[in-house]
Design an enzyme around this catalytic site. Structure first.
Site, PDB file in Angstrom:
ATOM      1  N   GLY A   8       0.845  -1.197   0.000  1.00  0.00           N
ATOM      2  CA  GLY A   8       0.000   0.000   0.000  1.00  0.00           C
ATOM      3  C   GLY A   8       0.878   1.244   0.000  1.00  0.00           C
ATOM      4  CB  ALA A 122       2.616   8.011   1.528  1.00  0.00           C
ATOM      5  CE  LYS A 178      -0.804   8.800  12.679  1.00  0.00           C
ATOM      6  NZ  LYS A 178      -0.804   7.583  11.891  1.00  0.00           N
ATOM      7  CG  ASN A 196      -8.278  15.239   7.843  1.00  0.00           C
ATOM      8  OD1 ASN A 196      -9.033  14.378   7.385  1.00  0.00           O
ATOM      9  ND2 ASN A 196      -6.993  15.012   8.031  1.00  0.00           N
ATOM     10  CD  GLU A 262      -5.885   0.760   9.135  1.00  0.00           C
ATOM     11  OE1 GLU A 262      -5.025  -0.136   9.050  1.00  0.00           O
ATOM     12  OE2 GLU A 262      -5.623   1.968   9.149  1.00  0.00           O
TER      13      GLU A 262
HETATM   14  O1  KPL Z   1      -3.464  10.029  10.446  1.00  0.00           O
HETATM   15  C1  KPL Z   1      -4.382  10.538   9.836  1.00  0.00           C
HETATM   16  C2  KPL Z   1      -5.173   9.644   8.950  1.00  0.00           C
HETATM   17  O2  KPL Z   1      -5.748  10.106   7.971  1.00  0.00           O
HETATM   18  O3  KPL Z   1      -5.216   8.430   9.239  1.00  0.00           O
HETATM   19  C3  KPL Z   1      -4.696  12.007  10.028  1.00  0.00           C
HETATM   20  C4  KPL Z   1      -3.812  12.552  11.134  1.00  0.00           C
HETATM   21  C5  KPL Z   1      -6.139  12.179  10.403  1.00  0.00           C
HETATM   22  C6  KPL Z   1      -4.334  12.816   8.815  1.00  0.00           C
HETATM   23  O4  KPL Z   1      -5.203  12.652   7.751  1.00  0.00           O
END
Ligand code: KPL
Length: 297
Positions: A8, A122, A178, A196, A262
């Site tokens: 991916g 990415a 995170k 976002n 996820e």
């Molecule tokens: O980690 C992210 C994700 O998209 O999984 C954020 C921090 C929300 C950035 O898009």
């Protein structure tokens, strides 16, 4: 050589930045290995290039395995290769959320299992184009005892990438930081189908974020991850939502591409943890169910 399980965005980013000849993808059981995997790579700075990465062949012995599969596929993906690896080969997990890292460490406690948390951005706007959208930092730490002795060597293997990779003595705490951000941004972007930054003014976000941050704060304390006020957590979530305002989150991208999300390793993980700890998590549960409905066939 470094073997990468999972081609991916993140797997392709590491493959593109590691030195040619020192990296190969590990094929899925049904995947042909005769031809190299080829894709275009658009770095943060500089011209687009074409990357060609071979597959690991019988007889190759990778010195490190990066696992960049989706969280839900991790245990199966590792089960498919671990018997072919020498017992001392470090396995480095790059999954989002929490739950998959502990499951792997619990299943293979005598193997050097490490986990990483990264803010590298990415994405793949086309299947054969990898865009390195933003430079970040990557922290690596041990998940099992045998991994403690490998952290320095593993980090040294990333030196040639030019990306910023650091040692993290408490990787769980880094993964929690995170997790909080992802729990407060990703499900809203998926449900509202927006970038976002746009979640912040929405009625759904405004009416639930304080309760969600209350749940997150109690869960962190219950899990021994320190005392953080709901206000501090909300502030951090909103800071990241503003800094990444134009981004499509990974969860929204999964829903848009009809891939499994996820959510079970983000708000779903938190709801399960709440059950175990006796902490109520109605907002995490609601967000989990709403995202599950979006991605169910
Ligand atoms: O980690 C992210 C994700 O998209 O999984 C954020 C921090 C929300 C950035 O898009």
């Amino acid at each position: 050589m470094i073997g990468i399980l999972g081609a991916g965005s993140l797997g392709r980013l590491w493959a593109a930045t590691l030195p040619v000849g020192r990296v190969a993808f590990i094929a899925r059981p049904d995947e042909p290995t005769g031809t190299d995997l080829s894709y275009r790579f658009r770095p943060v700075k500089g011209p687009e290039t074409t990357i060609r990465i071979p597959f690991v062949r019988p007889g190759d012995e990778p010195g490190l395995i990066l696992v960049t599969t989706k969280a839900g596929d991790t245990v199966d993906a590792i089960s498919g290769v671990i018997n072919r690896l020498p017992g001392a080969t470090p396995i480095l997990l790059f999954q989002n959320g929490l739950g998959s890292q502990q499951a792997v460490a619990a299943q293979w406690p005598h193997h050097p299992i490490l986990a990483a948390s990264t803010t590298e951005g990415a994405n793949r706007p086309d299947p054969d184009l990898l865009v390195h959208a933003g430079s970040g930092d990557t922290w690596i730490g041990a998940m099992t005892d045998p991994a403690r002795a490998c952290v320095d060597n593993v980090i040294a293997m990333f030196q040639a990438t030019g990306l910023k990779v650091h040692q993290e003595p408490d990787i769980l705490q880094r993964l929690w930081q995170k997790l909080i951000i992802n729990a407060g941004i990703n499900p809203y972007t998926a449900i509202l189908d927006c970038p976002n930054g746009e979640i912040l003014a929405s009625a759904l976000y405004q009416s639930t974020i304080d309760d969600l941050c209350g749940e997150l704060s109690r869960l962190m304390a219950g899990a021994g991850q320190g005392e953080k006020s709901p206000e501090a957590l909300r502030h951090r979530i909103e800071q990241v939502a503003r800094n990444t305002a134009g981004n499509t989150s990974s969860m929204r991208a999964d829903v848009l591409h009809h891939r499994r999300t996820e959510i079970d390793f983000i708000n779903g993980y938190l709801a399960r943890l709440g059950n175990e700890l006796g902490i109520e998590t109605p907002v995490n549960q609601m967000l989990t169910e709403r995202v599950q409905q979006l991605s169910s066939p």
